[in-house]
Motif scaffolding. Sequence first.
Motif, mmCIF file in Angstrom:
data_model
loop_
_atom_site.group_PDB
_atom_site.id
_atom_site.type_symbol
_atom_site.label_atom_id
_atom_site.label_comp_id
_atom_site.label_asym_id
_atom_site.label_seq_id
_atom_site.Cartn_x
_atom_site.Cartn_y
_atom_site.Cartn_z
ATOM 1 N N ARG A 24 0.826 -1.208 0.000
ATOM 2 C CA ARG A 24 0.000 0.000 0.000
ATOM 3 C C ARG A 24 0.860 1.258 0.000
ATOM 4 N NH1 ARG A 24 -4.778 0.112 3.785
ATOM 5 N NH2 ARG A 24 -5.839 0.800 1.927
ATOM 6 N N ALA A 25 1.997 1.212 0.726
ATOM 7 C CA ALA A 25 2.860 2.392 0.804
ATOM 8 C C ALA A 25 4.301 1.964 1.032
ATOM 9 C CB ALA A 25 2.404 3.313 1.934
ATOM 10 N N GLN A 27 7.912 3.803 2.281
ATOM 11 C CA GLN A 27 8.554 5.009 2.796
ATOM 12 C C GLN A 27 10.053 4.919 2.510
ATOM 13 O OE1 GLN A 27 9.105 6.230 7.124
ATOM 14 N NE2 GLN A 27 7.342 7.451 6.465
ATOM 15 N N ARG A 42 10.065 9.162 -7.999
ATOM 16 C CA ARG A 42 8.619 8.890 -8.075
ATOM 17 C C ARG A 42 8.232 8.382 -9.468
ATOM 18 N NH1 ARG A 42 6.252 10.847 -3.571
ATOM 19 N NH2 ARG A 42 7.236 12.623 -2.570
ATOM 20 N N ASP A 46 6.937 4.501 -10.202
ATOM 21 C CA ASP A 46 5.652 4.204 -10.846
ATOM 22 C C ASP A 46 5.854 3.313 -12.068
ATOM 23 O OD1 ASP A 46 4.221 5.651 -8.983
ATOM 24 O OD2 ASP A 46 4.025 7.435 -10.237
ATOM 25 N N GLY A 56 0.653 0.905 -7.853
ATOM 26 C CA GLY A 56 -0.278 1.820 -7.195
ATOM 27 C C GLY A 56 0.092 2.167 -5.767
ATOM 28 N N ALA A 57 1.204 1.644 -5.269
ATOM 29 C CA ALA A 57 1.616 1.950 -3.895
ATOM 30 C C ALA A 57 1.965 3.430 -3.765
ATOM 31 C CB ALA A 57 2.818 1.100 -3.496
ATOM 32 N N ARG A 58 1.645 3.985 -2.631
ATOM 33 C CA ARG A 58 1.987 5.372 -2.318
ATOM 34 C C ARG A 58 3.473 5.423 -1.955
ATOM 35 N NH1 ARG A 58 -1.268 5.488 1.514
ATOM 36 N NH2 ARG A 58 0.145 5.460 3.273
ATOM 37 N N LEU A 59 4.216 6.300 -2.600
ATOM 38 C CA LEU A 59 5.638 6.450 -2.319
ATOM 39 C C LEU A 59 5.815 7.691 -1.461
ATOM 40 C CD1 LEU A 59 8.522 5.407 -2.778
ATOM 41 C CD2 LEU A 59 8.615 6.883 -4.791
ATOM 42 N N GLU A 60 6.240 7.481 -0.226
ATOM 43 C CA GLU A 60 6.473 8.586 0.707
ATOM 44 C C GLU A 60 7.983 8.776 0.827
ATOM 45 O OE1 GLU A 60 4.589 7.179 4.249
ATOM 46 O OE2 GLU A 60 2.605 7.183 3.322
ATOM 47 N N GLU A 108 4.106 -0.592 4.011
ATOM 48 C CA GLU A 108 2.748 -0.835 4.489
ATOM 49 C C GLU A 108 2.123 -1.827 3.509
ATOM 50 O OE1 GLU A 108 -1.391 1.645 4.708
ATOM 51 O OE2 GLU A 108 0.449 2.710 5.272
#
Length: 110
Positions: A24-25, A27, A42, A46, A56-60, A108
């Motif tokens: 999901r994410a 970091q 980023r 992607d 589709g994971a959020r990259l923090e 995550e």
Amino acid sequence: MSLAEGVLALIEDARRRQPFARVRAVQLEIGALAGVEPEAMRFCFDAVTRGTVAEGARLEIRGAPGQGSCMGCGAVVEMRELYGDCPRCGSAQVQVTGGTELRVSELEVD
């Protein structure tokens, strides 16, 4: 691109050790002296994660300051460039001690 592929390889290694359905994410900690442009990371992340468990994971992205130790005055100083002079005494003999890393600090997953 190769750095983003390396991050994906770490994710795949983590999945082999402890199976999960999807990411999901992610970091990332990127040091100020690592030479990595966050927006380029980023874009590449992607691209390399398409069709993978991390699609589709959020990259923090969290930055880490550059740090060095001055051999001239002995001070531990913040560095904004790899070969910068000591901001305290002006010496060019500053050894980098931090801020060059690129690491996955947290995943995550589901």
